[in-house]
Write an enzyme that holds these catalytic residues in place. Structure first.
Site, PDB file in Angstrom:
ATOM      1  N   TYR A  16      44.603  77.497  -1.388  1.00 23.83           N
ATOM      2  CA  TYR A  16      44.967  77.916  -2.833  1.00 23.83           C
ATOM      3  C   TYR A  16      43.963  78.650  -3.541  1.00 23.83           C
ATOM      4  CZ  TYR A  16      49.385  75.542  -2.163  1.00 23.83           C
ATOM      5  OH  TYR A  16      50.548  75.132  -1.873  1.00 23.83           O
ATOM      6  N   TYR A 143      57.506  69.481  -5.966  1.00 24.53           N
ATOM      7  CA  TYR A 143      56.396  70.053  -4.914  1.00 24.53           C
ATOM      8  C   TYR A 143      56.346  68.810  -4.091  1.00 24.53           C
ATOM      9  CZ  TYR A 143      52.256  71.334  -2.824  1.00 24.53           C
ATOM     10  OH  TYR A 143      51.010  71.322  -1.901  1.00 24.53           O
ATOM     11  N   ASP A 237      58.821  60.396  -3.779  1.00 20.44           N
ATOM     12  CA  ASP A 237      57.526  60.975  -3.375  1.00 20.44           C
ATOM     13  C   ASP A 237      56.637  60.507  -4.562  1.00 20.44           C
ATOM     14  OD1 ASP A 237      55.169  62.457  -3.072  1.00 20.44           O
ATOM     15  OD2 ASP A 237      56.064  64.462  -2.944  1.00 20.44           O
ATOM     16  N   LYS A 266      46.902  60.553  -1.544  1.00 16.93           N
ATOM     17  CA  LYS A 266      46.032  60.664  -2.839  1.00 16.93           C
ATOM     18  C   LYS A 266      45.315  59.376  -3.405  1.00 16.93           C
ATOM     19  CE  LYS A 266      48.244  64.943  -4.793  1.00 16.93           C
ATOM     20  NZ  LYS A 266      47.432  65.834  -4.656  1.00 16.93           N
TER      21      LYS A 266
HETATM   22  C1  LIG Z   1      53.993  64.879  -5.248  1.00 14.87           C
HETATM   23  C2  LIG Z   1      53.302  65.381  -4.355  1.00 14.87           C
HETATM   24  N1  LIG Z   1      53.657  65.043  -2.763  1.00 14.87           N
HETATM   25  C3  LIG Z   1      52.868  65.595  -1.942  1.00 14.87           C
HETATM   26  C4  LIG Z   1      51.998  66.238  -2.080  1.00 14.87           C
HETATM   27  C5  LIG Z   1      50.947  66.713  -1.053  1.00 14.87           C
HETATM   28  O1  LIG Z   1      49.987  66.046  -0.646  1.00 14.87           O
HETATM   29  P1  LIG Z   1      48.546  66.526   0.522  1.00 14.87           P
HETATM   30  O2  LIG Z   1      48.111  67.804  -0.504  1.00 14.87           O
HETATM   31  O3  LIG Z   1      47.782  65.425   0.397  1.00 14.87           O
HETATM   32  O4  LIG Z   1      49.384  66.974   1.621  1.00 14.87           O
HETATM   33  C6  LIG Z   1      51.386  66.365  -3.415  1.00 14.87           C
HETATM   34  C7  LIG Z   1      50.135  67.080  -3.598  1.00 14.87           C
HETATM   35  O5  LIG Z   1      49.645  67.563  -4.534  1.00 14.87           O
HETATM   36  C8  LIG Z   1      52.163  66.023  -4.397  1.00 14.87           C
HETATM   37  O6  LIG Z   1      51.749  66.013  -5.735  1.00 14.87           O
END
Ligand SMILES: Cc1ncc(COP(=O)(O)O)c(C=O)c1O
Length: 424
Positions: A16, A143, A237, A266
């Site tokens: 990014y 996202y 998620d 995360k």
């Molecule tokens: C809600 C959510 N799902 C999935 C992801 C993707 O995670 P990664 O960057 O570890 O692939 C993110 C990343 O910011 C996220 O905020």
């Protein structure tokens, strides 16, 4: 001799980042608590937990020690046909804090893969049962990551435009923010009536990358209930919301109806190593049990269940379960709410909101709220100049700090935001 940052520019391509116009990257040589030390000795306060991953501060001795001990025993081993104590210990610990209906953990490598796994579980669940249900429903502007499945389920926009022709079709509903709940629910039932829906995926209560958009647990519970009644799997998620960020272990803890599948990453390792995990209820898991090999879950990664990542995740959970951590989370949350009321009426504040340890301030910009809002770079540079790492999402400034941040450090961040607002 060249600096790390100079050498980096010869060889690295950063995520990014518009490599032509971005300034040189800051090379960090040391982390300690909320502080990052750059190669020139300058210290930066990490107010966004290094892309929302860090929970207990950088280089926490308990976490570093857990990895060090594991390095004496086992680095990695294939996770198909084999297992090891770190993965078993972690799964047992996760299942004690996940909703009680969840019984199994499937490991992967990051947030995007945790989501891929969740989506594929939901789709194959129906295939295995012989049901003709394929449609995925998602929230607009969501996202879920950058792999193709996760991108397909995410809101369509600047992140996905170049790949549009390669994404699978998803039915979207409006985010049920205050005032939009009925409309959103109506859209959900309409899609359910007209499609054979396999799953509904959402970021529960907090849409992070969209600009820290918040919505209520009541409406999400209603939506999950509606899905339950229609044999639709719900996929939460929790990659960004998990592990205390919303003020509870999971955002799902606020819900009266629980999701069938939960995606985690995360904060799972306290921000130390890459790990993804997807949990499922017995009902989901049982649909994959068969004498027919083709009904096994058709997914796996080389580093699945990496022992070093699992031990540090378990150690991070140990810390997360301590009373002191929850006292800190409550303290941060209370301070955030106080700051929201302090800045709410500032002439340059469009909106301010807080949930758990997440604080967001939308700055009035006179143009559309978006990731590419012209204010973004000005805001980022202002804070970096103040030695604070904040990474505004367009015109939305947010804080998501490690839980070890002190009141004094928090006040440094609040003061910087107030000064910025006064300077606009
Ligand atoms: C809600 C959510 N799902 C999935 C992801 C993707 O995670 P990664 O960057 O570890 O692939 C993110 C990343 O910011 C996220 O905020």
């Amino acid at each position: 001799m060249k600096s790390i940052s100079e050498r980096d520019q010869q060889v690295n391509w950063h995520p990014y980042t518009q490599m032509q116009t971005a300034g040189p990257p800051l090379a960090i040589v040391k982390g300690d608590g909320v502080w990052l030390t750059a190669e020139d000795g300058t210290q930066y306060l990490d107010a966004i937990s290094s892309w929302w991953v860090n929970l207990h501060g950088h280089n926490h001795p308990y976490l570093m020690d857990a990895i060090r001990k594991q390095t004496q025993l086992l680095d990695h081993v294939i996770f198909s046909g084999f297992t090891h104590a770190p993965a078993v210990d972690l799964s047992e610990a996760l299942l004690t804090i996940l909703p009680s209906s969840h019984e199994k953990i499937f490991y992967s490598d990051n947030g995007s893969t945790a989501v891929e796994v969740g989506l594929k579980m939901a789709i194959q669940y129906h295939v295995n049962r012989g049901a003709n249900k394929h449609t995925i429903i998602a929230l607009k502007d969501g996202y879920h990551g950058d792999t193709f499945g996760a991108m397909s389920a995410g809101g369509r926009g600047i992140f996905s435009t170049p790949f549009e022709n390669h994404l699978f079709q998803v039915e979207y509903i409006d985010v049920p923010i205050i005032g939009k709940e009925d409309e959103s629910l109506r859209q959900l039932s309409k899609i359910i009536k007209h499609h054979d829906v396999a799953g509904f995926i959402f970021e529960p209560l907090l849409q992070g990358a969209a600009g820290m958009i918040m919505y209520s647990p009541q409406i999400l519970s209603e939506m999950i209930h509606l899905c339950n009644e229609n044999d639709i799997l719900t996929i939460a998620d929790e990659v960004s919301t998990g592990f205390g960020r919303t003020g509870k272990y999971f955002a799902a803890d606020y819900l009266s109806h629980k999701p069938d599948i939960i995606c985690m990453s995360k904060g799972i390792t306290g921000g130390v190593m890459a790990l993804g995990a997807t949990s499922a209820t017995a009902q989901v898991y049982n649909a994959f049990l068969s004498d027919d090999k083709s009904k096994m879950f058709l997914h796996g990664h080389s580093y699945t269940g990496n022992p070093l990542a699992c031990v540090v995740a378990k150690a991070s959970l140990d810390l997360l379960q301590e009373d002191d951590t929850w006292t800190a989370i409550k303290r941060i949350s209370t301070q955030h709410h106080q700051f929201v009321s302090n800045v709410m009426n500032h002439p340059y504040v469009e909106d301010a909101r807080a949930l758990g340890v997440v604080l967001a301030v939308s700055v009035k910009s006179g143009s559309e709220e978006s990731y590419f809002n012209y204010l973004r770079d000005r805001l980022y540079n202002f804070f970096i100049h103040r030695k604070i790492l904040l990474r505004p999402l367009g015109n939305v400034i947010y804080i998501m700090p490690p839980y070890c941040i002190t009141d004094e450090e928090l006040n440094m961040v609040y003061t910087a935001i107030s000064d910025l607002l006064d300077e606009l």
